[in-house]
Design a protein around this motif. Sequence first.
Motif, PDB file in Angstrom:
ATOM      1  N   TYR A  58      -6.533  20.459  -6.020  1.00 25.63           N
ATOM      2  CA  TYR A  58      -6.152  20.368  -4.617  1.00 25.63           C
ATOM      3  C   TYR A  58      -5.474  19.043  -4.268  1.00 25.63           C
ATOM      4  O   TYR A  58      -5.327  18.723  -3.093  1.00 25.63           O
ATOM      5  CB  TYR A  58      -7.376  20.599  -3.728  1.00 25.63           C
ATOM      6  N   GLY A  59      -5.058  18.307  -5.276  1.00 24.35           N
ATOM      7  CA  GLY A  59      -4.285  17.097  -5.052  1.00 24.35           C
ATOM      8  C   GLY A  59      -5.091  15.828  -5.261  1.00 24.35           C
ATOM      9  O   GLY A  59      -6.313  15.850  -5.432  1.00 24.35           O
ATOM     10  N   LEU A  60      -4.377  14.708  -5.281  1.00 24.10           N
ATOM     11  CA  LEU A  60      -4.996  13.392  -5.448  1.00 24.10           C
ATOM     12  C   LEU A  60      -5.517  12.895  -4.108  1.00 24.10           C
ATOM     13  O   LEU A  60      -4.792  12.903  -3.107  1.00 24.10           O
ATOM     14  CB  LEU A  60      -3.970  12.386  -5.976  1.00 24.10           C
ATOM     15  N   PHE A  61      -6.757  12.433  -4.110  1.00 25.48           N
ATOM     16  CA  PHE A  61      -7.283  11.839  -2.889  1.00 25.48           C
ATOM     17  C   PHE A  61      -6.409  10.646  -2.492  1.00 25.48           C
ATOM     18  O   PHE A  61      -6.159   9.754  -3.310  1.00 25.48           O
ATOM     19  CB  PHE A  61      -8.724  11.360  -3.097  1.00 25.48           C
ATOM     20  N   PRO A  62      -5.931  10.614  -1.263  1.00 25.71           N
ATOM     21  CA  PRO A  62      -5.037   9.529  -0.854  1.00 25.71           C
ATOM     22  C   PRO A  62      -5.794   8.254  -0.501  1.00 25.71           C
ATOM     23  O   PRO A  62      -6.926   8.294  -0.019  1.00 25.71           O
ATOM     24  CB  PRO A  62      -4.337  10.109   0.381  1.00 25.71           C
ATOM     25  N   LEU A  63      -5.144   7.142  -0.747  1.00 28.48           N
ATOM     26  CA  LEU A  63      -5.663   5.846  -0.337  1.00 28.48           C
ATOM     27  C   LEU A  63      -5.318   5.606   1.124  1.00 28.48           C
ATOM     28  O   LEU A  63      -4.193   5.845   1.551  1.00 28.48           O
ATOM     29  CB  LEU A  63      -5.036   4.751  -1.195  1.00 28.48           C
ATOM     30  N   ARG A  64      -6.298   5.120   1.870  1.00 29.81           N
ATOM     31  CA  ARG A  64      -6.080   4.799   3.273  1.00 29.81           C
ATOM     32  C   ARG A  64      -6.623   3.394   3.549  1.00 29.81           C
ATOM     33  O   ARG A  64      -7.632   2.980   2.973  1.00 29.81           O
ATOM     34  CB  ARG A  64      -6.809   5.793   4.174  1.00 29.81           C
ATOM     35  N   ARG A  65      -5.973   2.702   4.441  1.00 30.30           N
ATOM     36  CA  ARG A  65      -6.454   1.391   4.902  1.00 30.30           C
ATOM     37  C   ARG A  65      -6.903   1.560   6.335  1.00 30.30           C
ATOM     38  O   ARG A  65      -6.095   1.787   7.239  1.00 30.30           O
ATOM     39  CB  ARG A  65      -5.340   0.352   4.802  1.00 30.30           C
ATOM     40  N   VAL A  66      -8.210   1.480   6.557  1.00 27.42           N
ATOM     41  CA  VAL A  66      -8.792   1.686   7.882  1.00 27.42           C
ATOM     42  C   VAL A  66      -9.564   0.438   8.274  1.00 27.42           C
ATOM     43  O   VAL A  66     -10.473   0.000   7.546  1.00 27.42           O
ATOM     44  CB  VAL A  66      -9.730   2.914   7.886  1.00 27.42           C
ATOM     45  N   ASP A  67      -9.189  -0.123   9.397  1.00 21.53           N
ATOM     46  CA  ASP A  67      -9.836  -1.352   9.880  1.00 21.53           C
ATOM     47  C   ASP A  67      -9.844  -2.439   8.808  1.00 21.53           C
ATOM     48  O   ASP A  67     -10.838  -3.167   8.625  1.00 21.53           O
ATOM     49  CB  ASP A  67     -11.267  -1.062  10.345  1.00 21.53           C
ATOM     50  N   GLY A  68      -8.746  -2.528   8.077  1.00 16.53           N
ATOM     51  CA  GLY A  68      -8.593  -3.581   7.088  1.00 16.53           C
ATOM     52  C   GLY A  68      -9.233  -3.305   5.747  1.00 16.53           C
ATOM     53  O   GLY A  68      -9.131  -4.134   4.828  1.00 16.53           O
ATOM     54  N   ARG A  69      -9.894  -2.155   5.589  1.00 17.80           N
ATOM     55  CA  ARG A  69     -10.564  -1.830   4.336  1.00 17.80           C
ATOM     56  C   ARG A  69      -9.896  -0.620   3.689  1.00 17.80           C
ATOM     57  O   ARG A  69      -9.602   0.383   4.344  1.00 17.80           O
ATOM     58  CB  ARG A  69     -12.041  -1.506   4.568  1.00 17.80           C
ATOM     59  N   TRP A  70      -9.671  -0.718   2.368  1.00 15.76           N
ATOM     60  CA  TRP A  70      -9.065   0.373   1.619  1.00 15.76           C
ATOM     61  C   TRP A  70     -10.148   1.321   1.103  1.00 15.76           C
ATOM     62  O   TRP A  70     -11.248   0.902   0.761  1.00 15.76           O
ATOM     63  CB  TRP A  70      -8.275  -0.173   0.432  1.00 15.76           C
ATOM     64  N   GLY A  71      -9.786   2.594   1.040  1.00 13.04           N
ATOM     65  CA  GLY A  71     -10.690   3.589   0.474  1.00 13.04           C
ATOM     66  C   GLY A  71      -9.956   4.895   0.249  1.00 13.04           C
ATOM     67  O   GLY A  71      -8.819   5.072   0.708  1.00 13.04           O
ATOM     68  N   TRP A  72     -10.592   5.807  -0.464  1.00 11.02           N
ATOM     69  CA  TRP A  72     -10.000   7.103  -0.766  1.00 11.02           C
ATOM     70  C   TRP A  72     -10.578   8.152   0.164  1.00 11.02           C
ATOM     71  O   TRP A  72     -11.785   8.170   0.437  1.00 11.02           O
ATOM     72  CB  TRP A  72     -10.278   7.488  -2.218  1.00 11.02           C
ATOM     73  N   GLU A  73      -9.717   9.046   0.642  1.00 11.21           N
ATOM     74  CA  GLU A  73     -10.133  10.102   1.553  1.00 11.21           C
ATOM     75  C   GLU A  73      -9.923  11.461   0.904  1.00 11.21           C
ATOM     76  O   GLU A  73      -9.176  11.590  -0.060  1.00 11.21           O
ATOM     77  CB  GLU A  73      -9.358  10.015   2.870  1.00 11.21           C
ATOM     78  N   GLY A  74     -10.579  12.467   1.463  1.00 14.50           N
ATOM     79  CA  GLY A  74     -10.460  13.814   0.927  1.00 14.50           C
ATOM     80  C   GLY A  74     -11.835  14.392   0.661  1.00 14.50           C
ATOM     81  O   GLY A  74     -12.867  13.737   0.860  1.00 14.50           O
ATOM     82  N   ASP A  75     -11.869  15.630   0.199  1.00 11.04           N
ATOM     83  CA  ASP A  75     -13.123  16.339  -0.035  1.00 11.04           C
ATOM     84  C   ASP A  75     -13.783  15.816  -1.307  1.00 11.04           C
ATOM     85  O   ASP A  75     -13.665  16.404  -2.379  1.00 11.04           O
ATOM     86  CB  ASP A  75     -12.867  17.838  -0.142  1.00 11.04           C
ATOM     87  N   GLY A  76     -14.460  14.696  -1.170  1.00  9.56           N
ATOM     88  CA  GLY A  76     -15.081  14.039  -2.309  1.00  9.56           C
ATOM     89  C   GLY A  76     -14.604  12.617  -2.491  1.00  9.56           C
ATOM     90  O   GLY A  76     -15.171  11.878  -3.294  1.00  9.56           O
ATOM     91  N   GLY A  77     -13.577  12.224  -1.749  1.00 13.69           N
ATOM     92  CA  GLY A  77     -13.108  10.858  -1.853  1.00 13.69           C
ATOM     93  C   GLY A  77     -14.185   9.849  -1.499  1.00 13.69           C
ATOM     94  O   GLY A  77     -14.235   8.749  -2.062  1.00 13.69           O
ATOM     95  N   ASP A  78     -15.077  10.237  -0.587  1.00 13.20           N
ATOM     96  CA  ASP A  78     -16.139   9.320  -0.180  1.00 13.20           C
ATOM     97  C   ASP A  78     -17.249   9.197  -1.217  1.00 13.20           C
ATOM     98  O   ASP A  78     -18.161   8.381  -1.063  1.00 13.20           O
ATOM     99  CB  ASP A  78     -16.727   9.751   1.163  1.00 13.20           C
TER     100      ASP A  78
END
Length: 224
Positions: free
Chosen positions: A74-94
């Motif tokens: 279902y694709g690569l979990f995308p990287l997001r920068r939220v409130d200055g912090r980077w992380g991966w999002e998606g169904d399991g990114g957390d």
Amino acid sequence: MTNIEWSGVRERVTALSRTPPDRVFGAYGHEWALEPPLRPAELAELEEQLGVRLPEDYRSFLLEVSRGGAGPFYGLFPLRRVDGRWGWEGDGGDLTALDTLAEPFPHTGPFNPAAGLPEPPDPEEFGTVEEFDAAEDAYWELHDRVAYDPRHTVGTLYLSHLGCALRQMLVVSGPERGTMWADDSADDSGFSPLAGPEGERVSFARWYLDWLDQATAEANAPAR
């Protein structure tokens, strides 16, 4: 990892975007969209926050191809920068524990944390429904505490969801650094390294490019 290894990847994905989504598994999820690559300064900030240098092929992919989107399953979990912090999002990114990525992944072969657990309780062994329900609740509490203990996946980065809570991840710290692993704990099969036809370990680059080759073949196959 050199530029030529990723040369033409975005163009190939763009070409696949003209394929009906039912031709390639997972395309309905990512819709062939590739997010922009990271800028070098963004990658530097990401790695500083994580306290770890990512494997070279994944680093170059982030810089030259994309920070997430079209990819295996279902694709690569995308990287997001939220409130200055980077992380991966998606169904399991957390599931990626950002604060333990620098800790060595402790395993070098398949392992199943749930393998040593007893069988679930048998209702015929209990005198009342209430007693069975209490035993079943206690069993599944123990099961989940053992099977989903986050210590099993320190030093790993979850990248993709296969469906049915099955996922694949990249080891970023420890002796297996740079290899792709399957997390099949959702069906009690545990964890195992991805392997090629000769039993060789699979890197991120091979994992992604093999998928791209297979997707291209499926897209170009004669319609049934």
